[in-house]
Design a protein around this motif. Structure first.
Motif, PDB file in Angstrom:
ATOM      1  N   PRO A  23      48.274-128.568 -71.024  1.00 19.44           N
ATOM      2  CA  PRO A  23      47.414-127.820 -70.093  1.00 19.44           C
ATOM      3  C   PRO A  23      46.380-128.718 -69.425  1.00 19.44           C
ATOM      4  CG  PRO A  23      47.543-126.715 -72.203  1.00 19.44           C
ATOM      5  CD  PRO A  23      48.163-128.043 -72.381  1.00 19.44           C
ATOM      6  N   ASP A  24      45.801-129.646 -70.215  1.00 16.89           N
ATOM      7  CA  ASP A  24      44.782-130.505 -69.630  1.00 16.89           C
ATOM      8  C   ASP A  24      45.383-131.437 -68.593  1.00 16.89           C
ATOM      9  OD1 ASP A  24      43.454-130.988 -72.971  1.00 16.89           O
ATOM     10  OD2 ASP A  24      43.304-129.306 -71.583  1.00 16.89           O
ATOM     11  N   VAL A  27      54.428-118.567 -77.365  1.00 17.63           N
ATOM     12  CA  VAL A  27      53.084-119.143 -77.286  1.00 17.63           C
ATOM     13  C   VAL A  27      52.687-119.386 -75.835  1.00 17.63           C
ATOM     14  CG1 VAL A  27      51.743-121.191 -77.829  1.00 17.63           C
ATOM     15  CG2 VAL A  27      53.156-120.166 -79.560  1.00 17.63           C
ATOM     16  N   LEU A  50      51.677-116.035 -74.224  1.00 15.19           N
ATOM     17  CA  LEU A  50      50.422-115.468 -74.701  1.00 15.19           C
ATOM     18  C   LEU A  50      49.229-116.291 -74.222  1.00 15.19           C
ATOM     19  CD1 LEU A  50      51.291-114.320 -78.309  1.00 15.19           C
ATOM     20  CD2 LEU A  50      50.843-112.930 -76.310  1.00 15.19           C
ATOM     21  N   MET A  51      49.376-117.633 -74.228  1.00 16.08           N
ATOM     22  CA  MET A  51      48.254-118.451 -73.782  1.00 16.08           C
ATOM     23  C   MET A  51      48.015-118.280 -72.284  1.00 16.08           C
ATOM     24  SD  MET A  51      46.959-120.004 -76.395  1.00 16.08           S
ATOM     25  CE  MET A  51      46.090-121.472 -75.953  1.00 16.08           C
ATOM     26  N   LEU A  92      48.448-115.724 -70.520  1.00 13.23           N
ATOM     27  CA  LEU A  92      47.961-114.385 -70.192  1.00 13.23           C
ATOM     28  C   LEU A  92      46.453-114.365 -69.974  1.00 13.23           C
ATOM     29  CD1 LEU A  92      49.299-111.638 -69.985  1.00 13.23           C
ATOM     30  CD2 LEU A  92      48.870-111.297 -72.384  1.00 13.23           C
ATOM     31  N   ARG A  93      45.722-115.226 -70.703  1.00 13.30           N
ATOM     32  CA  ARG A  93      44.273-115.139 -70.657  1.00 13.30           C
ATOM     33  C   ARG A  93      43.630-116.213 -69.806  1.00 13.30           C
ATOM     34  NH1 ARG A  93      42.426-110.622 -71.909  1.00 13.30           N
ATOM     35  NH2 ARG A  93      40.459-111.566 -72.484  1.00 13.30           N
ATOM     36  N   GLN A  94      44.403-116.935 -69.025  1.00 10.13           N
ATOM     37  CA  GLN A  94      43.810-118.028 -68.269  1.00 10.13           C
ATOM     38  C   GLN A  94      43.153-117.520 -66.999  1.00 10.13           C
ATOM     39  OE1 GLN A  94      43.619-121.161 -69.342  1.00 10.13           O
ATOM     40  NE2 GLN A  94      44.515-120.272 -71.177  1.00 10.13           N
ATOM     41  N   ARG A  96      45.978-124.256 -64.759  1.00 10.74           N
ATOM     42  CA  ARG A  96      46.168-124.178 -66.203  1.00 10.74           C
ATOM     43  C   ARG A  96      47.170-123.090 -66.551  1.00 10.74           C
ATOM     44  NH1 ARG A  96      42.976-126.963 -69.810  1.00 10.74           N
ATOM     45  NH2 ARG A  96      43.018-125.970 -71.841  1.00 10.74           N
ATOM     46  N   TYR A 143      50.695-123.619 -68.664  1.00  9.03           N
ATOM     47  CA  TYR A 143      51.201-122.878 -69.820  1.00  9.03           C
ATOM     48  C   TYR A 143      52.538-122.243 -69.509  1.00  9.03           C
ATOM     49  CZ  TYR A 143      47.022-123.304 -72.672  1.00  9.03           C
ATOM     50  OH  TYR A 143      45.999-123.787 -73.440  1.00  9.03           O
ATOM     51  N   LEU A 195      55.456-111.439 -66.424  1.00  5.92           N
ATOM     52  CA  LEU A 195      55.065-110.734 -65.207  1.00  5.92           C
ATOM     53  C   LEU A 195      53.634-110.217 -65.327  1.00  5.92           C
ATOM     54  CD1 LEU A 195      58.261-108.732 -64.333  1.00  5.92           C
ATOM     55  CD2 LEU A 195      57.237-110.575 -63.050  1.00  5.92           C
ATOM     56  N   GLY A 196      53.192-110.001 -66.583  1.00  5.83           N
ATOM     57  CA  GLY A 196      51.843-109.494 -66.792  1.00  5.83           C
ATOM     58  C   GLY A 196      50.765-110.435 -66.295  1.00  5.83           C
ATOM     59  N   ALA A 246      52.100-111.158 -61.822  1.00  3.83           N
ATOM     60  CA  ALA A 246      51.919-110.105 -60.816  1.00  3.83           C
ATOM     61  C   ALA A 246      50.460-109.977 -60.366  1.00  3.83           C
ATOM     62  CB  ALA A 246      52.465-108.788 -61.344  1.00  3.83           C
ATOM     63  N   PRO A 247      49.465-109.969 -61.291  1.00  3.82           N
ATOM     64  CA  PRO A 247      48.088-109.857 -60.790  1.00  3.82           C
ATOM     65  C   PRO A 247      47.713-111.000 -59.868  1.00  3.82           C
ATOM     66  CG  PRO A 247      48.155-109.514 -63.152  1.00  3.82           C
ATOM     67  CD  PRO A 247      49.507-109.991 -62.764  1.00  3.82           C
TER      68      PRO A 247
END
Lengths: 103, 503, 582
Positions: free
Chosen positions: B234-235, B288, B291-292, B294-296, B301, B305, B436-437, B440-441
Motif C-alpha cells: 500500500p505504501d 484481506v 476488507l482493507m 473497504l475502509r480506505q 491506497r 489494496y 463492489l462495496g 461503487a461509492p
C-alpha cells in the motif's frame, strides 16, 4: 575440533543468517537494518559456496557468489542513499518514527 | 536477421537505450533548455515501439521454426508462452505509462532518470520472462527490483515517498535473500540451476526440495504481495508517481508471480500439493485485500489494496491449474494477469490524471482522497469515465474485461468437481460483490453535481495525458466483449507452464 | 430474418446509448427526441419478432474456448418478454421527456435507459448461460446507475448500491449454476441442458436448482432478499416503472419459468418455490397496507404480485405465471407512471399529505383507477383473468393452506389498493400542495397502458400458442383459447375470491367503525413497518463487515520491524504445515 569443514561452514551460515534476522527485527536504526541485511546475504553467499562444494561445481558456485555480491552491493548502496536522504529530510534514522504511512 | 540476433536485441535493447535516454536528457539540462528532455521522451517512446516490433519479429520466427532460444554461456533463455505474454503486457503498459508521464513528470527534478529507469525496468521484466534457469531468474528479478526501488522513492524530497521506498527496499531484499537460500539448497541437491535439470534430478520425496520450495514461494511472494508478505505494497503503490504505480500494480507484481511459477514448475515430481498452497494464499489475499480496501479514504491506497485481491484471483487460477491439472485455470490466471494489468493500469493512470490536475500541477504533494473526487465528471469527463469503467471492471461487471477473466478462473474451479473447490469458487464470487462495496461509492462520487473544492480549483488536463486513458478504456471493453481475441497469448502461456510442471 | 431482428432489437438501443452519451448535456431537446426514436425503434423490431417464434438458435456469434458461442433463440418466452421490455421501455422514455425536463446529466440518464433496454432483450433472448449471466449483470449495472442517478442524494446512492449488492449476491447462484452446467454437460446452451439434464448427478442438479432459485429470489425481490426494492424507489419514477416493475424484476420469474422443466422433479424444489412466493405475497401485502409513501406501496405491491407469479411456477403452471407477468407489467407500469405524474405534479411522495388530487388531475386519476382495479383483480380487467388462473392452478396442484393464504392476500391487495386510491385522489387536500398540470408526453405514455389493461387478456389464446410446443418444446404448455379460459375462470372458486375482495373493499368503506380491530392489530402493524426484521438483518451484516474491516486495519502497522516479522512468520508457518503434512 574435528568437525568436517562443510559442517563448520553450515553452522557459520546459520549463525550469520540468524544474527542478521535477529538484528533486522530488533534494531531501530536504519543503517543497522541495512547492515543486518548484508549479514543475511553474506550467509547466502556462503551457502552457494557450500552447495558448490557439495556437488563439485565450484566454478559455477564461484561465479554465482560473485554475482550475488555485486547485486547485493548495489542494493546496499541504494538503501544507504535512501537512508542519507531520510536523515536529511526528517532528521532521524529511527524506523519507529518512520511509520507515518499506516492502516 | 538470424533468430539469435533478434532475440539478443530483444533482451539488450532496453538496457542500451536507458543510458542513451539519460544522457540526452542531461545534455541540455544545464543550459535550462527543453530540447534534451523532449528528446528523452521521444526516444523512450521510440525505443519502446522498436522493442515491440522486435518482439513481433521474434514471435513470427519462433512460430515458424518451432521455438526460439538463446544460450548465454551456460544460461538458457527461452522464448515461450510465458515470456511472450509478459513481454506483451510490459511493453503495452510501458508505452501507455510513458505517454502518460510525458505531461505528468514534465516539471519534476530528475525527469531523465525516470525514463532511463523505466526502460531498465521494462528490460528486466522481459528478460525475467525469458529466463529458464533459476539463478538467472533471480538475477533479472533483482535487476527489476533495483530499478523499481529508485522509481518508488522518486520524489526524494518528500518524507512519505522515502519512507515507502525504504520499506519496499528492505522487505524486497529480505525476500531476495530467502530466494537465494532456496536456490542454494536446490543447487546443493542437483549441482545445476537449470529448470529442466532441476526437474529431472529431484526425486519425489526430497525433503530439502520441499524446504527450498517454501523458501522460494515466500521469497518471490514478497514481491508478488502474498498476504502476510504484502505490507510494503500500500505504501509503495500510493507514494510512487502514478505511472509507476500503474507499472508496479500492473506488471511488477505479476512478474514476481511469474518468477514464482517458473520456480515451482520444476517441482512437478515432488509429492506436495503446490497448487493447494497457491489456492490458500489466493483466498487469504482476496479476503484481506477486500476488507482493507473497504475502509480506505485515499484513492491510490484503495487501488493498491485492490491489487492484493486480484493477485489472489490469479493465484486461484494457477492453483486450480497446478492442483487439478485444469488448463482453464492457468489460462484464466494469465488472462486475468492481462486484464488486470490493463484495468489496474487504467485506474492508476486515471487517478493519476486527477491527482495531477487537482494537486500536483500546483506543486502540492498531497494524496488524492475520495472526497477530492466529488463531482469530477463535469470537469474531467475522460478521466471520470476511465476511472469508472476501470474500477467497475475490477469489480467484475460486464462488459469490461475483468468479468471474462474471472469467469475463466471460476470455470476451472468448478470443473475440478471437488466440493471444497466449489466453496472456494462461491467465496471468490461473493468477494467480487464485496469489492463492489468500495468501488461503487467511488464511481458515484465522481458523478455528483456538486464539485469538491479541489475539483473547482483544478487545472486543465493535458490532451496527451488523455490519450493512454482512451486507448486503455477501449481495450478493456473490446476484450470484455470479445475474450477470444487474446486467447492465443494466454493459451500459449498456460501450455508452457503446465508442460514444464507435468512433464 | 429473425437473426437481423434480434441484432437490431439489441443493437439499436445500444447504438442510441453510445450516441446519447457522447452527445452529453449540450442539446437537451435533441437528446430527448433521439432517445425516443431509438427506443421506439427497438419496440418496433421486437414486435416484428412476434410471428417468428421458433425454438432453433437464430443468431450465433462465435467466441469459442471456455466462453462458448454467444447464441440467441427467439422462442415464445423470450419474445414476449422482449416486447414488454422494448414497448414499456419506449413508453417510459416518452414519459421521461416531460418528467426529466430540465434535469442535468440527461445524457447519462438516457444512455443507461437505452443500454438497459438492449440488455434486457438480450437477457431473455439468449440461449447461452454465460451470455444470460452477462446480460443479467449488465441490467444490474444499469439499475444501480439509474437508482443512484441523483448522486448528490445519499439515500439514492445507498439505495443503488444496496440494489447492486443484493441482486449480485443472487447472481452468484446463477453464475455457479452456469458454471456447473458447463462443467457437467460441456456446453452453455440452454436447450441442450433442458434436453440432457438427467445426465447430471442428482445432488449437483439440486445445487443447480436452488442456485437458480436464489438468483431469481434476489432479482425479483422475494423474501428474504426483498429489502432492496423499496429503497430502489429513490430512482426517478419512469425508472421505477420500467426496471423495478415491468422488466428487470421479472428476470427472476423468467429464469424460473425457463428452467422449470429441468428442476420440477428436484425434491423440495417446487415446494420451496411455492412457499417463497406465498410468503413474499403475504408479507409484502401487509407492508403495503401500512406504508404511507406512494411509491413504497407500489414497490411492496410489486413484490407481492411477483410472489403470485413465483407461486404459480411452483404449482406447475408456467402459462399462468407468464400471463400474470404480462398483465402485471402493463398495470404496474401504468400505476408507477401515473404515480410519477402525481409526485412530479404535487411535489411529495407522502400519501398523508395528498388527498383530493383527483380534482386537479382527472386524467391521471382515471388511469390510476384502471390500474388499481386491474391490480385488485376486478373482473374484465387483465389482472382478474391472470390472477384467477394462478389461483385455479394453485387449488389444483398446490397444498390447500397455501391456496387459502393466496386468496387472503388477494383480499389484502384489494384493501391496500383502495386505501391508496382513496388517500391520494379523493377526499380533501391534507396539506398545502400546488398541482402542476401534466404534460402531453405523460398522457401519451399513460393512455396506451390504460387501454392495454382493459383488453390485454383477449390475447390469452394467442399467448398460449406462443408459449406452446412449437417454440418451447420442453415446457408442455397447452393451447388455451380464450373462451375456454373464460369457462375455466368463471367458476366457484373465483366467486369465493370475488367475495373476499368485496369484503376487503367493504372493510375500507367502514374503516371508521372498525377502529377497535385496527388497534388490536397494532403489533402486526409495528412489525410490518419494520419490514419484519429483514432491514435489521441487512444493517447488521453491513455493520459486521465494516467493523471487521476496521479491526483488520491494525495489522498494517507501518513499522518496518513488524513487516519483516510478517515475512518470517509466514516462512515458519509454512514450514510447520510442511512438517505436519509429512
Amino acid at each position: 575440533m574435528n568437525l568436517p569443514i562443510p559442517l563448520i561452514v553450515l553452522i557459520t551460515i546459520l549463525c550469520l543468517a540468524g544474527i542478521g534476522l535477529y538484528c533486522l527485527l530488533i534494531t531501530r536504526n536504519l543503517i543497522k537494518v541495512v547492515i543486518a541485511l548484508q549479514l543475511i546475504v553474506k550467509g547466502a553467499v556462503l551457502a552457494f559456496i557450500l552447495a558448490g562444494n557439495m556437488t563439485g561445481q565450484l566454478n559455477l558456485a564461484q561465479s554465482m557468489a560473485l554475482t550475488v555480491i555485486v547485486a547485493d552491493t548495489i542494493v546496499a548502496v541504494v538503501g544507504l542513499a535512501l537512508a542519507v536522504q531520510i536523515r536529511l529530510k526528517t532528521g532521524t534514522l529511527d524506523i519507529k518514527s518512520l511509520s507515518s504511512l499506516k492502516r | 536477421m538470424t533468430s539469435n540476433f533478434l532475440f539478443s536485441s530483444l533482451i539488450l535493447l532496453p538496457f542500451l537505450a536507458a543510458p542513451v535516454v539519460y544522457l540526452f536528457g542531461r545534455w541540455t539540462a544545464r543550459k535550462g533548455k527543453q530540447l534534451g528532455i523532449s528528446l528523452t521522451r521521444a526516444l523512450t517512446v521510440f525505443f519502446l515501439l522498436v522493442e515491440g516490433c522486435i518482439l513481433y519479429l521474434v514471435l513470427k520466427q519462433a512460430l515458424s521454426s518451432g521455438g526460439a532460444y538463446l544460450m548465454i554461456g551456460d544460461e538458457p533463455l527461452v522464448f515461450d508462452g510465458i515470456g511472450l505474454i509478459l513481454a506483451c503486457v510490459v511493453l503495452f503498459l510501458g508505452l501507455m505509462v510513458t505517454l502518460f508521464s510525458i505531461d505528468y513528470m514534465s516539471n519534476e527534478k530528475g525527469e531523465e532518470k525516470f525514463y532511463a529507469l523505466l526502460l531498465a525496468t521494462i528490460g528486466s521484466i522481459i528478460g525475467l520472462g525469458m529466463s529458464y534457469d533459476l539463478f538467472n531468474l533471480w538475477l533479472w528479478f533483482e535487476a527489476m527490483a533495483i530499478s523499481t526501488y529508485l522509481l518508488v522513492a522518486f520524489y526524494n524530497d518528500e518524507p512519505p515517498s522515502l519512507e515507502a521506498g525504504v520499506k519496499y527496499l528492505i522487505q524486497s531484499a529480505v525476500g531476495s535473500a530467502l530466494v537465494m537460500f532456496g536456490i542454494a539448497l536446490m543447487f546443493s541437491q542437483t549441482g545445476s540451476t537449470t529448470l529442466t535439470d532441476l526437474y529431472q534430478l529431484t526425486s519425489s520425496s526430497a525433503p530439502l526440495a520441499k524446504i527450498a520450495g517454501v523458501l522460494l514461494i515466500v521469497g518471490f511472494g514478497v514481491k508478488t504481495a502474498l498476504v502476510p508478505l504484502h505490507t510494503w505494497l500500500p505504501d509503495a503503490h500510493s507514494q510512487a508517481p502514478s505511472g509507476i504505480s500503474a507499472m508496479l500494480s500492473g506488471v511488477v507484481i505479476e512478474a514476481g508471480m511469474v518468477a514464482m511459477l517458473r520456480a515451482i514448475s520444476m517441482f512437478g515430481k515432488i509429492d506436495m500439493n503446490w497448487g493447494a498452497i497457491l489456492i490458500g494464499f489466493g483466498c487469504l489475499n482476496i479476503l484481506v485485500g477486500n476488507l482493507m480496501a473497504l475502509r480506505q479514504t485515499q484513492v491510490k491506497r484503495l487501488l493498491a489494496y485492490s491489487s492484493l485481491v486480484h493477485v489472489g484471483y490469479m493465484l486461484l487460477g494457477f492453483g486450480f491449474g497446478l492442483a487439478f491439472g485444469r488448463i482453464e485455470g492457468a489460462t484464466g490466471g494469465f488472462f486475468h494477469l492481462l486484464t488486470h494489468s490493463m484495468m489496474k493500469g487504467l485506474a492508476f493512470l486515471a487517478a493519476g490524471a486527477l491527482l495531477f490536475t487537482l494537486h500536483l500541477s500546483k506543486e502540492e504533494h498531497v494524496p488524492l482522497t475520495l472526497d477530492d473526487l466529488n463531482g469530477a465528471s463535469r470537469k474531467y469527463p475522460v478521466a471520470a469515465i476511465a476511472l469508472g469503467l476501470a474500477v467497475l471492471g475490477l469489480g467484475g461487471i460486464p462488459p469490461m474485461a475483468g468479468f471474462m477473466s474471472k469467469w475463466q478462473i471460476l470455470v476451472a474451479g468448478v470443473k475440478a468437481e471437488n466440493t471444497l473447490m466449489l466453496i472456494v469458487v462461491i467465496f471468490a464470487a461473493l468477494n467480487s460483490i464485496l469489492s463492489l462495496g468500495y468501488y461503487a461509492p467511488l464511481v458515484n462520487r465522481m458523478y455528483r453535481h456538486e464539485p469538491s473544492t479541489a475539483v473547482e480549483q483544478g487545472t486543465k488536463m493535458p490532451v496527451l495525458m488523455a490519450v493512454p486513458l482512451v486507448i486503455l478504456t477501449i481495450a478493456i471493453v473490446v476484450i470484455g466483449v470479445w475474450p477470444s481475441s487474446v486467447q492465443f497469448l494466454t493459451e500459449q502461456a498456460s501450455l508452457s507452464l503446465l508442460y514444464t510442471f507435468f512433464y | 430474418m429473425t437473426a437481423t431482428l434480434i441484432a437490431l432489437t439489441i443493437g439499436i438501443p445500444w447504438l442510441g446509448a453510445i450516441i446519447v452519451w457522447l452527445l452529453g448535456d449540450r442539446r437537451e431537446e435533441l437528446t430527448h427526441w433521439l432517445s425516443i426514436i431509438f427506443s421506439l425503434g427497438a419496440a418496433v423490431t421486437s414486435i416484428l419478432l412476434l410471428p417468428n417464434a421458433a425454438s432453433e438458435t437464430a443468431l450465433t456469434i462465435p467466441i469459442g474456448g471456455d466462453f462458448g458461442d454467444f447464441t440467441f433463440v427467439a422462442d415464445g418466452l423470450g419474445i414476449f418478454l422482449s416486447v414488454i421490455a422494448a414497448v414499456i421501455g419506449s413508453l417510459a422514455v416518452i414519459f421521461s421527456k416531460n418528467y426529466m425536463k430540465g434535469e442535468a446529466s440527461l445524457g447519462r440518464y438516457y444512455s443507461f435507459v437505452l443500454f438497459f433496454i438492449g440488455a434486457m432483450v438480450g437477457l431473455v433472448l439468449s440461449s447461452n448461460l454465460l451470455l444470460t449471466f452477462l446480460f443479467w449483470e449488465i441490467t444490474a449495472l444499469c439499475s444501480y446507475a439509474l437508482i443512484s442517478f441523483n448522486n448528490d442524494d445519499p439515500k439514492a446512492v445507498k439505495g443503488g448500491i444496496k440494489a447492486l449488492i443484493i441482486t449480485s449476491i443472487g447472481g452468484v447462484g446463477l453464475m455457479v449454476g452456469a458454471l456447473i452446467v458447463y462443467a457437467y454437460t460441456g456446453s452453455y446452451d440452454i436447450n441442450n441442458f433442458l434436453a440432457n439434464y438427467s445426465n447430471i448427478p442428482t445432488n449437483i442438479l439440486a445445487l443447480l436448482a436452488f442456485g437458480f432459485l436464489l438468483a431469481a429470489v434476489a432479482k425479483s425481490a422475494q423474501f428474504p432478499f426483498q429489502t432492496w426494492l423499496p429503497d430502489a424507489m429513490e430512482a426517478p419514477s419512469p425508472i421505477s416503472a420500467l426496471i423495478h416493475a415491468a422488466t428487470m424484476v421479472n428476470a427472476g420469474v423468467y429464469l424460473l419459468a425457463r428452467f422449470y422443466p429441468a428442476f420440477k422433479d428436484v425434491p423440495y424444489w417446487s415446494d420451496a418455490v411455492m412457499i417463497v412466493g406465498a410468503l413474499s405475497a403475504f408479507l409484502a401485502a401487509i407492508m403495503a397496507l401500512v406504508s404511507n409513501d406512494l411509491k413504497r406501496v407500489l414497490a411492496y405491491s410489486t413484490v407481492s404480485q411477483l410472489g403470485y407469479m413465483v407461486y404459480a411456477i411452483g404449482t406447475g403452471s408456467v402459462y399462468a405465471s407468464q400471463f400474470h407477468l404480462f398483465s402485471h407489467s402493463i398495470f404496474k407500469a401504468l400505476l408507477f407512471l401515473s404515480a410519477g405524474a402525481v409526485i412530479h405534479s404535487v411535489g411529495t411522495r407522502n400519501m398523508l399529505e395528498m388527498g383530493g388530487v383527483g380534482k386537479k388531475l382527472p386524467l391521471v386519476k382515471w388511469v390510476f383507477i384502471i390500474g388499481a382495479l386491474a391490480l385488485a383483480g376486478l373482473p374484465i380487467l387483465n389482472g382478474f383473468w391472470s390472477k384467477e388462473l394462478i389461483l385455479e392452478s394453485g387449488l389444483k396442484n398446490g397444498p390447500l393452506w397455501l391456496y387459502v393464504i393466496m386468496v387472503f392476500v388477494a383480499g389484502l391487495t384489494a384493501l391496500y389498493t383502495i386505501r391508496c386510491v382513496w388517500l391520494v385522489f379523493f377526499g380533501e387536500p391534507r396539506s398545502d400542495y400546488h398541482a402542476h398540470p401534466v404534460g402531453w408526453e405523460m398522457k401519451v405514455a399513460l393512455l396506451p397502458l390504460a387501454g392495454a389493461a382493459l383488453v390485454s387478456w383477449l390475447a390469452a389464446g394467442r399467448f398460449s400458442v406462443l408459449l406452446g410446443e412449437e417454440s418451447l418444446p420442453y415446457h408442455a404448455v397447452e393451447p388455451l383459447p380464450y373462451l375456454e379460459m373464460m369457462h375455466e375462470v368463471l367458476s366457484l372458486p373465483t366467486l369465493v375470491v370475488m367475495a373476499v375482495i368485496a369484503a376487503a373493499i367493504l372493510l375500507w368503506v367502514f374503516r371508521k367503525k372498525l377502529d377497535g380491530l385496527v388497534n388490536g392489530l397494532k403489533s402486526i402493524r409495528w412489525a410490518a413497518e419494520n419490514s419484519f426484521g429483514f432491514e435489521a438483518i441487512n444493517s447488521a451484516i453491513v455493520k459486521v463487515t465494516q467493523s471487521t474491516a476496521e479491526a483488520l486495519r491494525v495489522t498494517q502497522t507501518g513499522v518496518l520491524s513488524w513487516n519483516v516479522f510478517g515475512i518470517l512468520a509466514s516462512v515458519i508457518i509454512l514450514f510447520a504445515i510442511l512438517l505436519l503434512g509429512a
